[in-house]
Scaffold this active site. Structure first.
Site, PDB file in Angstrom:
ATOM      1  N   GLU A 132       0.835  -1.365  -0.112  1.00 46.27           N
ATOM      2  CA  GLU A 132       0.006   0.006   0.111  1.00 46.27           C
ATOM      3  C   GLU A 132       0.844   1.273   0.039  1.00 46.27           C
ATOM      4  O   GLU A 132       2.132   1.278   0.032  1.00 46.27           O
ATOM      5  CB  GLU A 132      -0.977  -0.100   1.443  1.00 46.27           C
ATOM      6  N   HIS A 253      -8.462  10.044   3.756  1.00 48.55           N
ATOM      7  CA  HIS A 253      -8.287   8.959   2.741  1.00 48.55           C
ATOM      8  C   HIS A 253      -8.446   9.399   1.288  1.00 48.55           C
ATOM      9  O   HIS A 253      -9.574  10.011   1.319  1.00 48.55           O
ATOM     10  CB  HIS A 253      -9.079   7.606   2.979  1.00 48.55           C
ATOM     11  N   HIS A 363     -10.650   9.815   7.395  1.00 45.04           N
ATOM     12  CA  HIS A 363     -10.463   8.446   7.507  1.00 45.04           C
ATOM     13  C   HIS A 363      -9.878   8.053   8.863  1.00 45.04           C
ATOM     14  O   HIS A 363     -10.167   7.055   9.500  1.00 45.04           O
ATOM     15  CB  HIS A 363      -9.551   8.211   6.578  1.00 45.04           C
TER      16      HIS A 363
END
Length: 558
Positions: A132, A253, A363
């Site tokens: 990620e 996010h 987020h």
């Protein structure tokens, strides 16, 4: 030190407790941090109680899609994980805390697997690891493709259910801490709704409280957080005398599915792991605008990607950008991201054949209740772990998939020290804090204000407007005592602290983006803003500390 003239409740207005019970340790929260702490503490103390505002499965953990990060793969090391974490944290991490996280992380994940969590395996039977944003190695373990949190939650809940000595109270809002004569924890008040084991407001007398209550996502109009994330634990701790740190570092996010201008509340997350598997961002013209922005392009740290998306949205006047994952193909989507695929299709977008509209949304709170390396707060008897805590590992921007790991690692550490530090039983005293309650009806205005003025992009004029509006909203007194007003009072308490810290940090660092101060400033702002409250009045002070991302070894992507 900055002292606010705003007055907020020092305690929440609530009925007198109609019932009383006892437990050695009360854990507030039922995600990975709370249940890990409860399971491990039960082996060492007589009675552990878990309190959760909804049902056990309703927190943020079950929504975690991407996975959990740890140096578990061939060629990876804790030192490489440390560097990636420090770089993402933009100089604001506590390096010692990061070293604890990355060095104890692999053993913590293996213990989770022993507890019954079934992670995805590769063809050779080893953990299937992906990548990620901000990671230079494949180190994200996942389950059910994109249902990691749900699988972890299932395993932990089954373990708790098998242990009858852990008392669980669902549908229970933690209202306020009860304090002893020495200023430390003596218990807490709860409001248990009709479905719970006890009805109405009651008191739990205890020797320690572990906060694992999650984040503050509902401060903003659009968030990936569930409805229960109203900052209750942070607000409860602040009112009782604990310190909140780094609240201005709220991670947005970058790829949250855009559902239209009127959509509010929890929004569908499009996991960073989708980009880790090869998806990429484009604008309306099909331009891959992350190219040249960062060495990792679409897999840059989240603050970099979120800012790039916002900049392109501002430049083009568009309300969102696009994520292109069509080339992954139907079979891959169905195997690797079945949950995201089903969610997107339920909103009328098929990622197999269509671009996904995305925009940043709130987020994760990198800040929270300040703790040491063993989860202790500065309030005797109060510990904190997971998103509610500021352990120092995230700095100004959380590295992807470090959150589940933080909850695991620091809950394990709390369980080692807390049993030897249990306070003697003490009776609660009247601590003299002023009582009040803000009207639940102001929540929508609060969220709109925070989103427009204290969201992804901040400036002095906008933050001043936010402060004035928060002052106004805080003066709206509730006419009735109910959960909406309790939660809204918690939200406005945390919003005010967040906005005050953001106004004082006159630089851009990590997830804190000041349009009027676009550069990072290590001369004046390397360090932390700490918020404290005394009887409803907050102060914000600055604690300088050297930046922790200088002179790091280069890590090449593999």
């Amino acid at each position: 030190m900055h002292a606010s003239t705003r007055r907020l409740p020092g305690r929440l207005t609530a009925p007198e407790p109609g019932w009383t019970t006892r437990a050695d340790v009360v854990v507030i929260g039922s995600g990975i941090a709370g249940l890990t702490a409860a399971m491990r503490l039960r082996k060492k103390v007589d009675k552990v109680m878990v309190v959760t505002k909804d049902v056990l499965s309703a927190g943020s953990t079950q929504w975690a899609q991407g996975g959990i990060a740890a140096a578990l793969g061939p060629g990876d090391t804790p030192e490489q994980h440390e560097v990636d974490t420090l770089v993402a944290g933009a100089g604001a991490c506590d390096r010692e805390a990061v070293q604890v996280l990355v060095n104890e992380g692999p053993a913590a994940v293996r213990e989770l697997i022993k507890r019954g969590a079934n992670f995805d395996l590769d063809e050779g039977g080893d953990l299937s690891l992906t990548r990620e944003g901000g990671h230079h190695r494949d180190r994200i373990a996942h389950a059910g493709g994109d249902a990691t949190g749900a699988e972890i939650q299932r395993a932990l809940m089954e373990a708790v259910a098998a242990n009858p000595n852990i008392e669980v109270i669902e549908h229970a809002l933690a209202v306020d801490l009860l304090l002893a004569a020495d200023g430390g924890v003596a218990g807490l008040t709860l409001h248990v709704m009709g479905e719970g084991q006890r009805d109405g407001v009651g008191a739990v007398h205890c020797r320690a409280v572990v906060l694992a209550s999650g984040g503050l996502g509902q401060v903003f109009s659009q968030t990936t957080n569930p409805a229960v994330s109203t900052g209750d634990g942070m607000a409860l701790a602040l009112r009782a005398g604990a310190t909140l740190r780094d609240l201005e570092f709220v991670q947005f996010h970058p790829t949250v599915m855009y559902l239209g201008p009127d959509s509010r509340g929890q929004q569908p997350l499009i996991s960073e792991a989708v980009r880790g598997e090869g998806a990429f961002l484009v604008d309306d013209e099909g331009v891959r605008f992350m190219q040249g922005q960062h060495e990792l392009a679409d897999l840059a740290p989240r603050d970099v990607v979120a800012k790039a998306i916002m900049k392109r949205m501002l430049e083009t006047g568009r309300p969102h950008m696009w994520l292109d994952a069509r080339h992954l193909g139907a079979a891959f989507w169905e195997r690797r991201f079945p949950t995201i695929l089903a969610t997107a299709r339920s909103h009328g977008v098929d990622p197999v054949t269509q671009l996904i509209p995305v925009a940043p949304a709130c987020h994760y709170a990198s800040g929270g209740v300040r703790t040491d390396l063993d989860g202790r707060t500065d309030l005797p008897g109060l510990y904190a772990t997971g998103e509610v805590a500021c352990s120092g590992v995230h700095g100004a921007n959380r590295l992807a998939s470090n959150s589940l790991l933080e909850g695991l690692v620091f809950s394990r550490r709390i369980s080692k020290v807390l049993p030897g530090e249990l306070r003697p039983w003490q009776e609660p005293v009247d601590d003299g804090r002023s009582v009040g309650l803000v009207a639940g009806a102001v929540r929508r205005d609060l969220q709109e204000t925070m989103t427009s003025k204290v969201g992804v992009l901040r400036s002095a004029p906008g933050l001043a407007e936010a402060g004035a509006m928060l002052d106004k909203l805080a003066s709206e007194t509730a006419e009735q005592v109910d959960q909406a007003s309790w939660e809204t009072t918690n939200l406005i308490t945390i919003s005010a602290a967040l906005a005050d810290a953001a106004a004082l940090r006159e630089e851009t660092r990590g997830s804190h983006w000041r349009d009027d101060f676009p550069e990072r400033d290590d001369v004046d702002f390397a360090g932390h803003f700490d918020v404290r409250m005394h009887d409803g009045a907050t102060t914000v002070s600055f604690s300088p500390s050297p930046a922790t991302d200088t002179d790091l070894p280069a890590v090449e992507a593999h």
